[in-house]
Each structure stands twice: as C-alpha cells, then as structure tokens.
Design an enzyme around this catalytic site. Sequence first.
Site, PDB file in Angstrom:
ATOM      1  N   SER A 223       0.870  -1.103  -0.009  1.00 24.59           N
ATOM      2  CA  SER A 223      -0.012  -0.120  -0.032  1.00 24.59           C
ATOM      3  C   SER A 223       0.955   1.133  -0.227  1.00 24.59           C
ATOM      4  CB  SER A 223      -1.031  -0.140   1.202  1.00 24.59           C
ATOM      5  OG  SER A 223      -2.139   0.780   1.190  1.00 24.59           O
ATOM      6  N   ASP A 289      -8.555  -6.184  -6.107  1.00 23.76           N
ATOM      7  CA  ASP A 289      -8.376  -5.000  -5.224  1.00 23.76           C
ATOM      8  C   ASP A 289      -8.413  -3.751  -6.266  1.00 23.76           C
ATOM      9  OD1 ASP A 289      -7.273  -3.404  -3.501  1.00 23.76           O
ATOM     10  OD2 ASP A 289      -5.214  -3.970  -3.600  1.00 23.76           O
ATOM     11  N   HIS A 326      -7.403  -5.985  -0.321  1.00 26.05           N
ATOM     12  CA  HIS A 326      -6.312  -5.247  -0.130  1.00 26.05           C
ATOM     13  C   HIS A 326      -5.325  -5.828   1.033  1.00 26.05           C
ATOM     14  CE1 HIS A 326      -3.682  -1.876  -1.155  1.00 26.05           C
ATOM     15  NE2 HIS A 326      -3.922  -1.360   0.166  1.00 26.05           N
TER      16      HIS A 326
END
EC number: 3.1.1.-
Length: 414
Positions: A223, A289, A326
């Site tokens: 991320s 995602d 995610h």
Amino acid sequence: MVGDIATRWKELSGSSKWKDLLDPLDLDLRRYILHYGDMAEVGYLAFNSDRRSKYVGDSCYTKEELFARTGYLKANPFRYEVTKYIYGTSSIRLPECFIIKSLSREAWNKESNWLGYIAVATDEGKKLLGRRGIVVAWRGTIQLYEWANDFDFPLESAVMVFPGANPNDEPRVANGWLSLYTSTDPRSRFDKTSAQEQVQEELKRLLELYKNEDVTITLTGHSLGAVMSILSAADFLHNEWPKITPSLQHSLCVTVFAFGSPQIGDRSFKRLVESLEHLHILRVTNVPDLIPRYPVFRFTDIGEELQINTLKSEYLKRSLNLGHFHNLEAYLHGVAGTQHNQGEFKLEINRDIALVNKGLDALEDKYLVPGHWWVLENKGMVQSDDGTWKLNGDRSKKKQEEEDEKEENNCKFP
C-alpha cells in the site's frame, strides 16, 4: 522455505526482469516474494494505531525485539539485525490513515509517525541468502480505502527528489507521497531529517560497511509502503548510484517488491524510473483489489507485474468487503497459492492459512480460526503494583526512548 535462494538470488532479484519466472510462478521466486512480504507485514504488527495511547503512531517494540515480538523469527529461517527505524511527517494535510495522531495530551510526538525499518542480514542470514542482504521495509497504511474515495493527490514536480532530471520531461509525483517522503519538522527529535535522508544515509553507511561483499538492497512494502519503496529505490539509483565504486556497482543489486501499490506518478516519472537500468521492480496486484488503480487520472503503472486473484481461493469467504482484497496477509495467501493466469488456486507453499485472519475475518468458518486474532497483549493495558490497570504505552517504547537519547548524547561533540 529456503530452496535454492542462496544460488539463485540474482535471478530472483530481477536481473533478467523475472523472465519465464512469473507464469507459472517459479517455486523459489514464490518463496522469495513471501519472505519480503513477511518483512513488510512486520511493520503492521509493530505499529501502534490506538489513538488513546500516547505512543500512537510509533513502533510498539525496540529494534532489538522487533522480529521476535511480531512472530517473524519462528516463521522464517532468515536472520537480520535491525539497524535503523524510519520516521516521517508531512508538510501538507494527509488523511488520518497516513499520519495517526494521539488523543493524549502527553503524546510522544504530535506530527511524526514510524514508517518502517532498515535491516541487514547477519552472518547466519547471509549463508542462507547467498549474499549480504539489506532490506528497507516500509509500513503501509491503516484502512486505506478511506482516502481512496474522497481524497485527491494532485501531481507536482519531483525535481527535489530527482535533481538533474530532463527539464523537458520533468517527473511528477502525487504531492502526498512527496510530502511524506521529504518533509522535516525541526521541533521533532525524530524528523529533523526527512524519511528520504534517513533512508539514503543509512544505505550509504551500510554499503560502506559491506563494500567488499556481494550486497543486495531490497525494498519492500504494501500500500503506502509500496509507494515509498519504489520512490526511495528510484531516489537511490538516481542520486547515489553514480557515487558508488565500479566494483560495488558490479555486485550490487537493487530490487523492489511492492504489494498492492497505488499509482505514484505520471508517464515522465515512469520514463525516469525505467531509465534506471539497475533497478528491478515487481508489483504484486490482486485482481479484485481497487487500490492499485488509484489515483485514477494522469497516473501510470511502473515495473513488472505479478497478478494474483484471491477470489479463486477456496479457503476464503465470498465477500463484498473491499478491504479483504487489499489486506497484505490476503496478498501473501494469494502468492502462496496462485497458479498460471488461467489456473485454479493451490497452495504450493506450506503457509499457515490462519495468518489470513490476523487482521480480517476472511477464512471460511470451517477452518475454526477466529477473526482479527492479532491484538497487542491486553491491548496495551498494564497492571500496576496496586492491582489497577492503565494504558501507559509499551514499556519497551520507554526503553527505546532512553536508548535513543543516550545515543544522541554520545554523538554530541564536547
């Protein structure tokens, strides 16, 4: 877990851009990716995200106990020593999931957050890795989807990070990423230098220390951490590579394993990164995602891609919760079981499925693993001698502060 990593590390680190290794996914590369994914996961497990704690935004553990307290040591044969903690701040307003602030008036720091760590393989670890491995592991964000829906990161010039870039093709990067990477806070003992400076200086120090050995620099993150990994790797190659001795350049390998990375910059940034011939980037993306598609306009992908699809896993519940797609442990579960692009899901690595439920309730109920089972012991509550309980921060954090202050004093000139 080790396989032939010690003899194949150059190939696994992307020396040939992972040609013929991604589809189907090579077994040693699968192990290699999971290893660095686990090192990124340590950042999540150590991070104090409880706003009621005066130590929110910092690591719960000292450098010496980081791997033991997060479960890394028992699950992995590779041994590292943590040499540096990375801290960062921002000169612009960022969503709460990037810089978390304490509700306590006695907060350790109002503007800084712990962003990750730098570690180097011990002599024992070097034997299994085949070389002296340096790892920069960037921490990801908490509840990233919060900003994806309502926050805009305009592009801005990145010449502050990449001086000397082609003025007719100036790289542009989302200003939020740049701010977190380059901002300083003279009032903070942690951010007198930026995250950028902290990382680059430590890399230079370690390269000087191990200049006569085969060395790799591997940057990893999920991320936001994936963004910082790519940005800091490109920074190093652009600015520091020309200063490295030819013999070290010959042996040094710089690789990024980026999990669920949002997009970083424009096509000019992509061209700059791709011009760095010694930089190898592998992005791992999960088909359902959405985060790797954000921000949407004027941004572009970078590096090679390994695509997984956790929807194919028979171990996971059918869910409409976008966060399930995610989550880093969900990604690592996907890496452990992904087959070729048209194949089904089959665990090729004996990776514990219970790890998926550390921060999720995503496993099928029949596996009898409780959801969200990873919590700080007693949620950080400590019992006093009189029997009462209070949230007073992790004792190890106080120990770290004392060590940092001692180190700072030792560095002062008389």
